[in-house]
Design an enzyme around this catalytic site. Structure first.
Site, PDB file in Angstrom:
ATOM      1  N   GLU A 607      38.438 -33.426 -25.991  1.00 14.18           N
ATOM      2  CA  GLU A 607      37.328 -32.612 -25.504  1.00 14.18           C
ATOM      3  C   GLU A 607      36.282 -32.529 -26.602  1.00 14.18           C
ATOM      4  OE1 GLU A 607      36.149 -28.247 -23.622  1.00 14.18           O
ATOM      5  OE2 GLU A 607      38.206 -28.629 -24.261  1.00 14.18           O
ATOM      6  N   ASN A 665      31.413 -30.366 -21.522  1.00 18.76           N
ATOM      7  CA  ASN A 665      30.967 -29.337 -20.586  1.00 18.76           C
ATOM      8  C   ASN A 665      29.469 -29.460 -20.361  1.00 18.76           C
ATOM      9  OD1 ASN A 665      33.089 -26.865 -20.038  1.00 18.76           O
ATOM     10  ND2 ASN A 665      33.573 -28.058 -21.853  1.00 18.76           N
ATOM     11  N   GLU A 697      33.090 -31.305 -17.414  1.00 18.42           N
ATOM     12  CA  GLU A 697      33.760 -30.047 -17.098  1.00 18.42           C
ATOM     13  C   GLU A 697      32.740 -29.016 -16.644  1.00 18.42           C
ATOM     14  OE1 GLU A 697      36.108 -28.757 -20.362  1.00 18.42           O
ATOM     15  OE2 GLU A 697      37.404 -30.526 -20.369  1.00 18.42           O
ATOM     16  N   ASP A 727      36.813 -26.158 -15.218  1.00 18.08           N
ATOM     17  CA  ASP A 727      37.199 -25.494 -16.461  1.00 18.08           C
ATOM     18  C   ASP A 727      37.416 -24.001 -16.233  1.00 18.08           C
ATOM     19  OD1 ASP A 727      37.804 -25.246 -19.089  1.00 18.08           O
ATOM     20  OD2 ASP A 727      35.761 -25.437 -19.830  1.00 18.08           O
ATOM     21  N   GLU A 784      44.871 -25.136 -21.667  1.00 18.81           N
ATOM     22  CA  GLU A 784      44.131 -24.877 -22.892  1.00 18.81           C
ATOM     23  C   GLU A 784      44.837 -23.787 -23.697  1.00 18.81           C
ATOM     24  OE1 GLU A 784      39.503 -25.560 -21.998  1.00 18.81           O
ATOM     25  OE2 GLU A 784      40.349 -23.844 -20.956  1.00 18.81           O
TER      26      GLU A 784
END
Length: 848
Positions: A607, A665, A697, A727, A784
């Site tokens: 990520e 993101n 995301e 997310d 996460e």
């Protein structure tokens, strides 16, 4: 609004000096007036008809003084000044003082002055007339002698006028100084121009009256005609100014009138605070209606105007007699509530307004629901001027809207547009527009999928990491670009270190991971919380480092080589990197956190996390940075930079033989514009990266902001072949609907549930249910915030696909990630045995 004259009362702490001054002026007035008044007893019969005409007009006019519209009664104009000054010039000091005393008594009675104030006014006028009379006696003799004016007479009249004004205004200013303390000068200074125009004009009219009296007493009343004409012209002008202060639709005061009223009330409440009065607070309430735009769009602006008129009437009925309601424009209203003792009274007034708007408004047989959000700012707690109170009430109002509440009081932590944040936004724009500085060098003979030259991995040093830098981008195609020239070798830069032990000790004491690393004997820098591009909460990203697991040990705190963070030296001490340029906006760097397939232990993706180290603030708080960026066009520049960096890094890894999927993101603003899909497609084509190597995301909050436009952008990304992940799953709304309708490939369980699942059965149940639901829909599940081995095993038992968190690795720069991957050895939960805690260097667990 309440406009009572505060000078009818005196604060207890100032009564002694003030009344001492008033008494002294009264004594002086009696001393200078006693003789002339006694002598006047023998002159009454000798005074002509012109004198009696002027005396009658002086008393009659002061019985109804002219109060300019928009001003307090303390600014009233007394026409008796003109007549008594003319009597002074024509018949001497005694008659003028006598007439002036009667006129002051009448006007004081009419205006409701306190007796001490009426007495002081009579004394001040007597002293002013005495000073003017003394100046006239310095001249050659009687004024208007022989019916003809000489230049000496004109000079004497001018000097007398000046003496009258100086003494009168000086005495009033001194009294104000003793009454109001340190607040006297603004009032005196602001009133000087008005007094010069109003009182000065009356004084200069007096010689004309005397000249007319010498000809015939019948001419004296004629002066009332121009006085009345001037009075009417002034009132008409004031009425036109008043119309400029009124909203034409509702008849309420507008923003200009609100500014004037708040400024006046701030002055009055400052006086109350100086007296120690309990009701010294002033509240400014800002109201914004809900769904008013829908009414205009659906029913037309005519119905919207009628709705505003009805709302105005309800607001006037809900407020108190001393409150002011103003319309600022559109569907915004403001309410000024004076003389409050605390914030609870302001809340009570706001609740009354909310209750008044709760009932639907019937228009043309259709009941329209009208609600709104109210923000409250209190004087002097939240500001001491109109601009500050207005801005803080606006902040509170938007805070109420954000929380879906009806009333909110200003709180500094809700103020996202402070001067500091504006400065931060300006610095962010500078660092994004400047771009990474290009440095010359030879092109590297490694090529990506499209044949473009790519940079080979440079040797990584723990204390001086290589930094990725590229030529500044213009947001589109580079002019003169060629595939084999878009990347050049960068020189390593020697990073300076910040040597502030005090800051290091403070950070170590505040951060549990630093403390743990210090106890373990290793210098363990904590990389500041990374910024997830796009609306992710800082604590919602796996590996943010905001919470630490006690089992990580020293290995979890090894320096990643990030610029400006503390790292270990050869002797075990810590050093830090300072900023070399105070005026530089800092540097934006991409960090990557590995995502591990739980069943196999293989690294399946990363990520991308954005970090900004500011030269003065250090690592900028991710949540604050997102809030600042998303409110402006800077968010577009930020997203462009991140997309470029991540796609380029994927191409480099592909050229080096690393097949990784990168997730980034995107913000609500990106999804609303619709440009994000075109931008990603352009970068993927340019760098020759397959679309399935990139994943976008989105948060459920972004979906709820504008589902139609967001769904269009997501659908376009899906057609390109880019994966879509949801997310922070479980923290938004309509989650099941999103799972069913959206073209998702992955669901990320929010770290707030994962962190607590080892100790909280409810969190564990939520995580297991989410995994089962997503698995039934054929979606990959990423957990996460995996911080310890127990959580890792529980996720494996629940069937979770991928783990992300500090148990495996913290976020790190791309160079460090390559080195970490070279040392990483996959370990499956079944193979881990009973071993707990971090693995040695090069093994499977936290080997970064």
């Amino acid at each position: 609004m309440e406009t009572g004259d505060p000078r009818n009362s005196v604060p207890p702490g100032r009564s002694g000096p003030f009344f001492g001054f008033v008494g002294a002026i009264g004594v002086v007035a009696l001393v200078v007036s006693a003789g002339p008044l006694v002598a006047l007893a023998d002159r009454w019969s000798e005074l002509p008809a012109a004198f009696w005409t002027m005396a009658a007009l002086a008393v009659a006019c002061d019985a109804r003084p002219f109060v300019p519209p928009g001003r307090r009664q303390t600014s009233a104009v007394f026409p008796s000044t003109c007549f008594t000054f003319a009597i002074l010039l024509g018949w001497g000091f005694g008659p003028a003082v006598a007439v002036q005393a009667v006129a002051v008594a009448v006007s004081g009675w009419r205006l409701g002055y306190a007796p001490w104030r009426t007495g002081f006014n009579a004394a001040q006028y007597a002293c002013a007339l005495a000073a003017a009379y003394a100046v006239t006696r310095l001249g050659p003799g009687e004024l208007f002698d022989g019916g003809r004016l000489h230049w000496t007479d004109v000079a004497a009249v001018g000097g007398a006028t000046l003496a009258w004004f100086v003494v009168n205004y000086g005495l009033v200013s001194s009294a104000v100084r003793l009454r109001f303390g340190d607040r006297w000068w603004p009032s005196v200074r602001s009133g000087l121009a008005y007094e010069l125009l109003a009182t000065g004009s009356l004084l200069l009219l007096a010689p004309v009256l005397v000249a007319a009296a010498r000809a015939s007493a019948a001419l004296i009343p004629l002066v009332l005609v121009p006085l009345f004409a001037v009075y009417r012209m002034a009132r008409l002008s004031a009425e036109r100014e008043q119309l400029a202060d009124v909203d034409p639709l509702t008849g309420l005061p507008n923003r200009k009138a609100l500014l004037t009223e708040v400024a006046e009330q701030v002055h009055l409440h400052g006086d109350r605070a100086a007296r120690g009065a309990p009701d010294a607070h002033l509240a400014l309430l800002l109201l914004d209606l809900d769904r008013f735009k829908h009414v205009n769009d659906a029913l037309g602006h005519a119905v919207g105007d009628r709705l505003l008129v009805e709302v105005s009437a309800r607001l006037m009925g809900a407020v108190g007699a001393g409150d002011m309601v103003a319309r600022l424009g559109g569907d915004e209203f403001a309410i000024v509530v004076p003389r409050l003792t605390d914030i609870d009274q302001a809340r009570e007034r706001a609740d009354r307004v909310v209750a008044a708007l709760a009932e639907p408004v019937p228009l043309d047989g259709l009941p329209l629901d009208v609600g709104g959000a109210i923000g409250i700012a209190l004087y002097p707690d939240h500001g001491e001027d109109f601009a500050t109170l207005m801005r803080h009430a606006d902040v509170a109002m938007y805070d109420a809207k954000h929380r879906n509440d009806t009333v909110a009081v200003y709180a500094p932590e809700s103020d996202h547009n402070s001067a500091e944040r504006l400065s931060l936004l300006a610095d962010l724009r500078r660092v994004l527009e400047s771009g990474p500085s290009a440095q010359g060098g030879e092109t590297v003979g490694v090529r990506g999928g499209d044949g473009a030259a790519l940079e080979a991995a440079l040797p990584v040093r723990a204390d001086r990491p290589a930094r990725n830098q590229r030529p500044a981008r213009d947001g589109g195609r580079r002019s003169g670009d060629r595939p084999n020239r878009w990347l050049r070798r960068r020189r390593e830069r020697v990073e300076e270190r910040h040597d502030d032990d005090l800051i290091e000790r403070i950070l170590t004491g505040a951060d549990p991971i630093r403390r743990h690393a210090a106890r373990g004997g290793a210098a363990g820098p904590v990389v500041a919380a990374p910024l997830v591009v796009g609306g992710g909460e800082p604590v919602a990203d796996a590996g943010t480092g905001l919470e630490a697991d006690a089992g990580h040990g020293a290995e979890a705190a090894v320096s990643t080589g990030a610029p400006g963070v503390v790292g270990p030296t050869a002797d075990g001490s810590t050093t830090a990197e300072p900023d070399d340029q105070a005026g530089h906006p800092g540097e934006i760097t991409m960090y990557y956190q590995p995502q591990i397939a739980i069943a196999t232990g293989e690294v399946v993706g990363v990520e991308a996390l954005l970090r900004w180290r500011h030269p003065r603030r250090g690592m900028v708080d991710p949540g604050e940075l997102i809030q600042v960026a998303e409110q402006s066009a800077v968010m577009r520049l930020l997203t462009r930079r991140v997309v470029d960096d991540v796609v380029e890094q994927l191409a480099k890894w592909s050229a080096a033989g690393l097949t990784l999927r990168a997730a980034l993101n995107v913000s609500v603003r990106d999804l609303h514009t619709g440009e994000i899909a075109d931008q990603i497609a352009d970068r993927l084509t340019r760098y020759g990266v397959p679309p399935e190597r990139l994943q976008v995301e989105i948060t459920e909050g972004a979906l709820m902001a504008d589902p139609r436009r967001v769904l269009a952008s997501i659908t376009q990304l899906h057609r390109i072949g880019v994966g879509i992940a949801l997310d922070d799953f479980g923290t938004g709304y309509s989650s099941l609907q999103h799972l069913r309708r959206l073209p998702l490939s992955e669901v990320k369980v929010d770290r707030s549930f994962v962190l607590g699942m080892a100790d909280d059965p409810d969190d564990a149940a939520i995580v297991r249910s989410t995994i089962e639901l997503a698995g039934a829909l054929g979606l990959r599940v990423v957990a996460e915030g995996v911080e310890d081995e127990r959580t890792w095993r529980m996720l494996h038992a629940a069937g979770c696909d991928v783990a992300q968190g500090w148990f495996h690795a913290r976020p790190m720069p791309a160079e460090d990630l390559v080195a970490w991957l070279s040392r990483y050895r996959p370990v499956r939960p079944a193979e881990a045995g009973s071993r707990s805690g971090p693995a040695p260097e090069g093994e499977s667990k936290a080997s970064s």
